[in-house]
Design a protein around this motif. Sequence first.
Motif, PDB file in Angstrom:
ATOM      1  N   THR A 116      -1.140  -0.741   5.225  1.00 57.32           N
ATOM      2  CA  THR A 116      -2.272  -0.301   4.398  1.00 57.32           C
ATOM      3  C   THR A 116      -1.785   0.326   3.084  1.00 57.32           C
ATOM      4  OG1 THR A 116      -2.257   1.776   5.633  1.00 57.32           O
ATOM      5  CG2 THR A 116      -3.854   0.125   6.335  1.00 57.32           C
ATOM      6  N   THR A 117      -0.581  -0.055   2.665  1.00 58.39           N
ATOM      7  CA  THR A 117       0.009   0.546   1.457  1.00 58.39           C
ATOM      8  C   THR A 117      -0.927   0.428   0.254  1.00 58.39           C
ATOM      9  OG1 THR A 117       2.174  -0.052   2.326  1.00 58.39           O
ATOM     10  CG2 THR A 117       2.085   0.559   0.003  1.00 58.39           C
ATOM     11  N   ASP A 118      -1.526  -0.754   0.069  1.00 56.56           N
ATOM     12  CA  ASP A 118      -2.421  -0.965  -1.084  1.00 56.56           C
ATOM     13  C   ASP A 118      -3.645  -0.057  -1.007  1.00 56.56           C
ATOM     14  OD1 ASP A 118      -0.667  -2.871  -1.855  1.00 56.56           O
ATOM     15  OD2 ASP A 118      -1.875  -4.582  -1.162  1.00 56.56           O
ATOM     16  N   LEU A 119      -4.170   0.109   0.214  1.00 55.31           N
ATOM     17  CA  LEU A 119      -5.361   0.950   0.374  1.00 55.31           C
ATOM     18  C   LEU A 119      -5.057   2.394   0.001  1.00 55.31           C
ATOM     19  CD1 LEU A 119      -6.857  -0.311   3.777  1.00 55.31           C
ATOM     20  CD2 LEU A 119      -7.057  -1.279   1.494  1.00 55.31           C
ATOM     21  N   PRO A 130      -5.941  13.832  -0.072  1.00 54.37           N
ATOM     22  CA  PRO A 130      -5.208  14.968  -0.632  1.00 54.37           C
ATOM     23  C   PRO A 130      -3.711  14.702  -0.616  1.00 54.37           C
ATOM     24  CG  PRO A 130      -5.826  15.436   1.623  1.00 54.37           C
ATOM     25  CD  PRO A 130      -6.392  14.089   1.306  1.00 54.37           C
ATOM     26  N   GLU A 131      -3.024  15.476  -1.430  1.00 57.49           N
ATOM     27  CA  GLU A 131      -1.569  15.345  -1.509  1.00 57.49           C
ATOM     28  C   GLU A 131      -0.944  15.664  -0.149  1.00 57.49           C
ATOM     29  OE1 GLU A 131       1.833  17.308  -4.281  1.00 57.49           O
ATOM     30  OE2 GLU A 131      -0.232  17.440  -5.005  1.00 57.49           O
ATOM     31  N   GLY A 132       0.042  14.897   0.215  1.00 64.11           N
ATOM     32  CA  GLY A 132       0.782  15.220   1.442  1.00 64.11           C
ATOM     33  C   GLY A 132       0.267  14.508   2.677  1.00 64.11           C
ATOM     34  N   LEU A 133      -1.016  14.139   2.690  1.00 62.67           N
ATOM     35  CA  LEU A 133      -1.561  13.493   3.894  1.00 62.67           C
ATOM     36  C   LEU A 133      -0.862  12.161   4.157  1.00 62.67           C
ATOM     37  CD1 LEU A 133      -3.732  13.845   6.085  1.00 62.67           C
ATOM     38  CD2 LEU A 133      -5.274  12.485   4.666  1.00 62.67           C
ATOM     39  N   ILE A 134      -0.466  11.510   3.066  1.00 64.03           N
ATOM     40  CA  ILE A 134       0.159  10.183   3.155  1.00 64.03           C
ATOM     41  C   ILE A 134       1.428  10.215   4.019  1.00 64.03           C
ATOM     42  CG2 ILE A 134       1.596  10.409   1.078  1.00 64.03           C
ATOM     43  CD1 ILE A 134       0.762   7.502   0.381  1.00 64.03           C
ATOM     44  N   ASP A 140       9.191   4.036   6.689  1.00 64.37           N
ATOM     45  CA  ASP A 140      10.073   3.241   5.816  1.00 64.37           C
ATOM     46  C   ASP A 140       9.408   2.938   4.480  1.00 64.37           C
ATOM     47  OD1 ASP A 140      12.188   3.186   7.570  1.00 64.37           O
ATOM     48  OD2 ASP A 140      11.459   1.390   8.607  1.00 64.37           O
ATOM     49  N   GLY A 141       8.754   3.919   3.931  1.00 72.14           N
ATOM     50  CA  GLY A 141       8.178   3.775   2.592  1.00 72.14           C
ATOM     51  C   GLY A 141       6.851   3.025   2.526  1.00 72.14           C
ATOM     52  N   LYS A 142       6.370   2.536   3.659  1.00 74.07           N
ATOM     53  CA  LYS A 142       5.083   1.815   3.653  1.00 74.07           C
ATOM     54  C   LYS A 142       4.062   2.568   4.494  1.00 74.07           C
ATOM     55  CE  LYS A 142       7.431  -2.646   3.443  1.00 74.07           C
ATOM     56  NZ  LYS A 142       7.860  -3.765   4.276  1.00 74.07           N
ATOM     57  N   GLN A 143       2.787   2.326   4.184  1.00 79.72           N
ATOM     58  CA  GLN A 143       1.738   3.011   4.938  1.00 79.72           C
ATOM     59  C   GLN A 143       1.112   2.079   5.986  1.00 79.72           C
ATOM     60  OE1 GLN A 143       1.755   3.697   1.293  1.00 79.72           O
ATOM     61  NE2 GLN A 143       3.054   5.331   2.106  1.00 79.72           N
ATOM     62  N   TYR A 144       0.713   2.712   7.075  1.00 76.95           N
ATOM     63  CA  TYR A 144       0.032   1.996   8.163  1.00 76.95           C
ATOM     64  C   TYR A 144      -1.159   2.838   8.616  1.00 76.95           C
ATOM     65  CZ  TYR A 144       4.346  -0.619   8.102  1.00 76.95           C
ATOM     66  OH  TYR A 144       5.405  -1.378   7.686  1.00 76.95           O
ATOM     67  N   CYS A 145      -2.309   2.190   8.794  1.00 72.86           N
ATOM     68  CA  CYS A 145      -3.542   2.857   9.209  1.00 72.86           C
ATOM     69  C   CYS A 145      -4.071   3.756   8.080  1.00 72.86           C
ATOM     70  CB  CYS A 145      -3.372   3.688  10.474  1.00 72.86           C
ATOM     71  SG  CYS A 145      -2.544   2.802  11.801  1.00 72.86           S
ATOM     72  N   VAL A 146      -5.292   4.225   8.263  1.00 74.98           N
ATOM     73  CA  VAL A 146      -5.881   5.185   7.314  1.00 74.98           C
ATOM     74  C   VAL A 146      -6.354   6.389   8.134  1.00 74.98           C
ATOM     75  CG1 VAL A 146      -6.585   3.387   5.696  1.00 74.98           C
ATOM     76  CG2 VAL A 146      -8.203   4.138   7.455  1.00 74.98           C
TER      77      VAL A 146
END
Lengths: 425, 309
Positions: A116-119, A130-134, A140-146
């Motif tokens: 979900t990196t783009d999201l 907010p800052e930090g939640l990510i 490994d530098g990519k996001q998964y789920c929201v």
Amino acid sequence: MKRKTLLVTGATASLAMILAACGGTDDGEGAGNEGGEDVTLGFYTDKAAWEPSFDAMNEESQKSGMTLDFTGYSDPTAFDSFIKQSFRTDSVPDLFTWHTGGQLADLVDQGLVAETTDLWAEAEANGSVPEGLIDNYTYDGKQYCVPLNVAYWPVYYNKAVFEEYDLEVPESWADLMEIAQTLVDNGEVPFHQMNIIFEFVWFQAMLAGNSPESYQGLQTGDASYTDPEVVEVMEQWKHMIDSGYFIDPGVTTDPQTLLANGDVAMAYFGTFFTGQLTDIDAKSGEDYGVFTMPNMNPDVENRQMILETGPLCVGVGSENEQAALDYSAWWMTDEAQTTWSSERGDVSFNPNADVADPELSALVEEVTGEGSNYTIQQRYLEANPLPVYTLSTEVFGDFVTNAPDPMPGLERLQAEAEAYWADQK
Amino acid sequence: MAAPTVTAPAAPVRPAPQNPTRDAYRWPARVFVLPGLLIVAVLLYLPFVWTSYLSLTEYNGLGDPEFVGLEKYQAMFADAGFATSLRNTLFWVLGTLVFPVGFGLLIAVLAHGIKGSFWYRVPFLLPYAISGVAVGVIWTFILQSGGALDEALMFLNLPGADLRWLLDAPLNTFVMIAAATWQGAGVNALLFGIGLQSIPKEPIEAARLDGASGWTLFRTMTWPMLTPLTTVVIGLSIVGSLKQFDIIWAMTKGGPGASSETLALTMYKETFVSNDYGFGAAVAVFLTVVTVAASVIYLRRQLADAKGA
């Protein structure tokens, strides 16, 4: 001839029964909804009690052509097993709730949840997160789920009890202990505490407020459970238990009832507790208030706030994978989160969402507003390796109940942590 | 002295089938049994083989299990919690043998021969219809700190109101055995009642004529004749107590800490809470071996005794 017929019949029956026993559910339905048509997404969660809130969200999301088909489990362990097993079938869930920390890492490692990196990039650009939640969603530098939700961990207090003994919201740890002693002297029970599910929370609050570095160090293997800062916390905790500051953990009455009735004066919980208090008609700001836990160590510069967050994930290869990602993007928007916050009576991760409850609104402003001096910390449960957390439920469960010498328990935890971190190298 | 006549041994004669029709249907009958056998194999034996394999692996429920040999068994026997589980399981076996079986027998004997004895057993039988989880919830309400029992003891000025029934080990295990007794005694009473009804009257009457009565009559006549049923009841009790789960899960979840865990709970917690499927499978295999061994040893001994008698 008769015998042959019997044999054939029997063999056919056997085959039919074996197929019936072994066969999965091949629904053979169409390959999902494409081209912007209305889509129904299979949604699975262990938050069965939240169904009315998700129904309300459906009314909003249907405007964008997306509806959740809700399946709620009330037993989290059964739910986790179900999700894991579903990845072995051809019925991967479109959307499901999960846990951050090591348990999300397990799914990411196996390539089971959609990236979900783009999201996140879009949400950060819009100021929807907010800052930090990510950090809770990055591997490994990519996001998964929201984020499905967030909850801050303040202290709830019974206003009538505080008024009766002329008590003020504490500014420091010393104030908090003085309040507790006053209550005990008057035959009241200051704090709620549980020996199952939330047995770790006072350890988390006190250690984050005594030594934030140690609290974080335990999460990475850089600190030890036998460090003086940790031992000091356990000794303080033991002193509080021995002084009668906590309710008998064998009382199984709901904590919201205990707080609302004044059976305990204070309860340290996540902001989801507001919803539980609302369910029993306790009024925010009238019957109860909230304050942030003071730091145990006055030398710690920043106030510490524990935050938990639960993810909403998309199963890779699910029937409506793209539509589920679209739903995830919608979920983070200001309007979706304003509806969510209002329906749940809780805070939202989206700083632009309106928080209806004045107590919680003030809390969020204090913690995240301009000039805030708070450090956000991950909840102990998600922040620590699963084997260590699991053992901690045993150690802290025993500690809360019997307040034994803390050292053997801490040594067991340290041994488990060392074994875990040795495996990671 | 005449030499003994030596006669050739008679050739073994295959007995003629007593019922040719039955023989003709034997094969088709086997074919019809096949689905049942296959279902048992697929649903019972294959999972056991798979569980045995998992116990030799490192596995978190995702991806593929990684073979680690006997590592999980070593970890299991070295774990301090495992010893506690084993001790509690032993308490359960002994406790459920003494109490639900003992009370069941007592109720059956006291009600036996009384007009309308069935109705005396009904109140004891009803709890058996309730699920273990519901029994756990009811007894938690009674035994929790400040619960119904504490209140009652305080009201009656009796000692014990300050006892932490569900918090202190091994007291928590003992009170949960009491809850299981409340649930299970009735069905044992029913079974013993059936056994008592099936005892022929003549030997009992003969013993009475010889002057036996009361305890002597029970010990020397009734009890020995109840043996077949006692074997079944005790066998079921051993198996049931070894895999005891639902009442404990509902009342203490094995806690506080792991103080009231049994092997069945350890298996569940390791597998599904800790996600250590290999460890959980090792406990499952150990529990299966113990259960089967206990059942076989007990039943063989009982059946040998019955044969000897």
